[in-house]
Scaffold this active site. Structure first.
Site, PDB file in Angstrom:
ATOM      1  N   LYS A  22       0.843  -1.210   0.000  1.00 12.67           N
ATOM      2  CA  LYS A  22       0.000   0.000   0.000  1.00 12.67           C
ATOM      3  C   LYS A  22       0.873   1.253   0.000  1.00 12.67           C
ATOM      4  O   LYS A  22       0.703   2.147  -0.825  1.00 12.67           O
ATOM      5  CB  LYS A  22      -0.903  -0.002   1.244  1.00 12.67           C
ATOM      6  CG  LYS A  22      -1.562   1.336   1.542  1.00 12.67           C
ATOM      7  CD  LYS A  22      -2.424   1.294   2.790  1.00 12.67           C
ATOM      8  CE  LYS A  22      -1.700   1.519   4.083  1.00 12.67           C
ATOM      9  NZ  LYS A  22      -1.439   2.916   4.456  1.00 12.67           N
ATOM     10  N   ASN A  23       1.811   1.316   0.943  1.00 17.17           N
ATOM     11  CA  ASN A  23       2.557   2.565   1.112  1.00 17.17           C
ATOM     12  C   ASN A  23       3.558   2.813  -0.015  1.00 17.17           C
ATOM     13  O   ASN A  23       3.985   3.944  -0.210  1.00 17.17           O
ATOM     14  CB  ASN A  23       3.240   2.602   2.486  1.00 17.17           C
ATOM     15  CG  ASN A  23       2.214   2.786   3.596  1.00 17.17           C
ATOM     16  OD1 ASN A  23       1.063   3.142   3.324  1.00 17.17           O
ATOM     17  ND2 ASN A  23       2.611   2.545   4.833  1.00 17.17           N
ATOM     18  N   CYS A 118      -4.375  13.215  12.471  1.00 17.09           N
ATOM     19  CA  CYS A 118      -5.068  11.955  12.241  1.00 17.09           C
ATOM     20  C   CYS A 118      -5.014  11.174  13.543  1.00 17.09           C
ATOM     21  O   CYS A 118      -4.420  11.629  14.520  1.00 17.09           O
ATOM     22  CB  CYS A 118      -4.449  11.185  11.090  1.00 17.09           C
ATOM     23  SG  CYS A 118      -2.887  10.444  11.507  1.00 17.09           S
ATOM     24  N   ARG A 123       1.157  14.747  12.921  1.00 13.41           N
ATOM     25  CA  ARG A 123       1.760  14.530  11.605  1.00 13.41           C
ATOM     26  C   ARG A 123       1.881  15.803  10.761  1.00 13.41           C
ATOM     27  O   ARG A 123       1.231  15.948   9.726  1.00 13.41           O
ATOM     28  CB  ARG A 123       1.005  13.424  10.852  1.00 13.41           C
ATOM     29  CG  ARG A 123       1.010  12.130  11.616  1.00 13.41           C
ATOM     30  CD  ARG A 123       0.208  11.065  10.945  1.00 13.41           C
ATOM     31  NE  ARG A 123       0.963  10.328   9.944  1.00 13.41           N
ATOM     32  CZ  ARG A 123       0.447   9.372   9.192  1.00 13.41           C
ATOM     33  NH1 ARG A 123      -0.819   9.044   9.329  1.00 13.41           N
ATOM     34  NH2 ARG A 123       1.178   8.731   8.311  1.00 13.41           N
ATOM     35  N   ASP A 308       4.314   0.331  12.147  1.00 18.98           N
ATOM     36  CA  ASP A 308       3.093  -0.225  11.564  1.00 18.98           C
ATOM     37  C   ASP A 308       2.835  -1.676  11.990  1.00 18.98           C
ATOM     38  O   ASP A 308       1.807  -2.253  11.617  1.00 18.98           O
ATOM     39  CB  ASP A 308       3.139  -0.141  10.034  1.00 18.98           C
ATOM     40  CG  ASP A 308       3.054   1.292   9.537  1.00 18.98           C
ATOM     41  OD1 ASP A 308       2.637   2.163  10.323  1.00 18.98           O
ATOM     42  OD2 ASP A 308       3.414   1.546   8.366  1.00 18.98           O
ATOM     43  N   ARG A 400      -8.809  -0.096   4.127  1.00 20.40           N
ATOM     44  CA  ARG A 400      -7.812   0.856   3.614  1.00 20.40           C
ATOM     45  C   ARG A 400      -6.484   0.155   3.364  1.00 20.40           C
ATOM     46  O   ARG A 400      -5.716   0.581   2.513  1.00 20.40           O
ATOM     47  CB  ARG A 400      -7.580   1.973   4.636  1.00 20.40           C
ATOM     48  CG  ARG A 400      -8.738   2.908   4.809  1.00 20.40           C
ATOM     49  CD  ARG A 400      -8.371   4.039   5.721  1.00 20.40           C
ATOM     50  NE  ARG A 400      -7.194   4.743   5.181  1.00 20.40           N
ATOM     51  CZ  ARG A 400      -6.633   5.789   5.759  1.00 20.40           C
ATOM     52  NH1 ARG A 400      -7.112   6.264   6.874  1.00 20.40           N
ATOM     53  NH2 ARG A 400      -5.575   6.363   5.219  1.00 20.40           N
TER      54      ARG A 400
END
Ligand code: EPU
Length: 422
Positions: A22-23, A118, A123, A308, A400
């Site tokens: 994803k990233n 968030c 951030r 993560d 997501r």
């Protein structure tokens, strides 16, 4: 909105294919802006964040076509006709800010909404702005939007990031590919997603050296051309599923898994009593005995233990033998899963960025929810080892970042299903 229902499990057995990252994909897609020619990404993950990036790029005038059920993203930015990244899209996903560097480099101007805070922390974007200003951009904050311009074009520069930010490194790296002259980024992030981005940019004609180390050197070129690039394996999906047999026992093979992507994580698993071995097709993971051992962990930029995977590892430590101390050094508010795990019978004390987890023999199923992606998946893993039923709501967080999680875990024998909320 859907929920995921998990029931306590016996041993798992089988294979799980790991998707593209994803990233990585979220930074590779904006790279299309850098060229008039098409950029095609293969091995793209099928996630709602990728759809959000598609919507953003389309709003800027790019063409994005999803092929092969979303596994291929074919993009073309020959006709960008909007330079404003709107708040309504950016607020949904912070990675939207990765269009800033490419738009500045290609168009000489960009207006990008500040993403705002968030769930896991404030951030800010100061490091992105610092780097782009070093390249000659003029950036002003007006009405919640960053207004950036580079009237004379971007110019290569030397800079040192105060922190090895992943997003700032990506934005600056993309901008530097089209800047005049040489750019040196010191204290650059070393994450595999940065190397993947550099590989893709090189395939487009960029001149980059040193990616994967803390000093990246970019020689600007006049233009980039089209390319086809395969997205690197998702090391966080990989690490998450590596934990599944640690919770339930059994043996699972993660197809496409690579040890170099999860080395520091695998070392901690070994200390906890979990074997990770390389196979021809990926990585095989098995628990050595009935109960894992407590292990301390501190999150760090790559190649350290990834933030993560902290929530998922904490869930495992909840049922480990002994007490473990988890330190979160990347985000200031990334323990939201702790109160939910406590509702399942875990014993956790949080003080600032440190969580102390006293392992218990058995967790108990409960209704839980979480406000971010990794926290949500940690609750699913915990539910797989808990007595009774666990219902994880707000599933959109999971969608997501995890492709068809109930199918992937279900295929190795987990008792997991998606249900429509009443
Ligand atoms: N930071 C600043 N100023 C900046 C940029 C960052 O102070 O200008 C701070 C952040 O507030 C944070 C720390 O630096 O405390 C790390 O932020 P970084 O910029 O490295 O992270 P990011 O680029 O915003 C990416 C991933 C995150 C992952 C982090 C760290 C993407 C789209 N997101 O975020 O992924 O946690 O790197 O590895 O690549 C996730 O997938 O669940 C996720 C949150």
């Amino acid at each position: 909105m859907d929920s995921i229902v998990v029931r306590g499990n016996g041993p798992l057995k089988g294979q799980i294919p790991i998707a593209g990252a994803k990233n990585a994909c979220l930074t590779l897609m904006p790279a299309t802006i850098l060229s008039e020619e098409p950029l095609t990404l293969t091995n793209a993950p099928r996630l709602s964040d990728i759809k959000t990036m598609t919507t953003l790029l389309q709003s800027l005038g790019a063409e994005v076509t999803s092929l092969q059920d979303g596994k291929v993203q074919a993009m073309s930015s020959h006709n960008l006709d909007n330079h404003v990244a709107d708040y309504d899209i950016v607020r949904k996903m912070r990675a939207s800010n990765l269009v800033l560097g490419p738009m500045l480099a290609r168009l000489g101007h960009a207006v990008v909404s500040l993403p705002g805070g968030c769930a896991i922390g404030a951030r800010p974007m100061d490091l992105h702005i610092y780097g782009l200003e070093k390249l000659g951009a003029e950036i002003e904050l007006k009405d919640g939007y960053l207004h950036a311009k580079a009237p004379g074009g971007l110019k290569g520069a030397e800079m040192e990031l105060a922190f090895a930010s992943v997003g700032a490194t990506e934005n600056i790296l993309m901008a530097a590919t089209l800047a005049k002259g040489t750019t040196v980024i010191r204290n650059a992030a070393r994450e595999p997603e940065i190397v993947d981005l550099a590989d893709c940019l090189r395939a487009m004609g960029a001149q980059i050296e040193g990616d994967g180390t803390s000093e990246i050197v970019v020689q600007g070129v006049d233009r980039l051309h089209g390319a086809t690039h395969q997205v690197v394996t998702d090391r966080i999906e990989l690490g998450t599923f590596m934990l599944a047999p640690a919770f339930c026992g059994g043996e699972v093979e993660l197809l496409g898994g690579r040890m170099d992507l999860v080395q520091s994580f695998a070392e901690k698993l070994d200390l906890a009593g979990i074997d990770v071995t390389e196979t021809k097709a990926g990585l095989k993971v098995a628990r050595r005995s009935d109960r894992v051992k407590a292990v301390d962990v501190t999150t760090e930029p790559f190649p350290g233990f990834p933030t993560d995977l902290q929530a998922q590892f904490m869930a495992l430590m909840c049922i480990a033998e002994g007490t473990s101390v988890l330190e979160e050094k990347i985000f200031e508010n990334r323990f939201m899963h702790a109160p939910e795990l406590i509702r399942m019978g875990a014993s956790i004390e949080v003080h600032g960025g440190t969580a102390t987890v006293h392992g218990v023999e058995q967790l108990k199923g409960a209704r839980v929810m979480a406000t971010d992606l990794r926290a949500s998946v940690s609750l699913i893993l915990a539910g797989m080892a808990a007595e009774g039923e666990t219902v994880v709501s707000r599933v959109y967080h999971l969608d997501r970042g995890y492709e068809r999680i109930e199918d992937k875990l279900g295929a190795v024998g987990a008792h997991i299903e998606r249900v429509k909320d009443q």
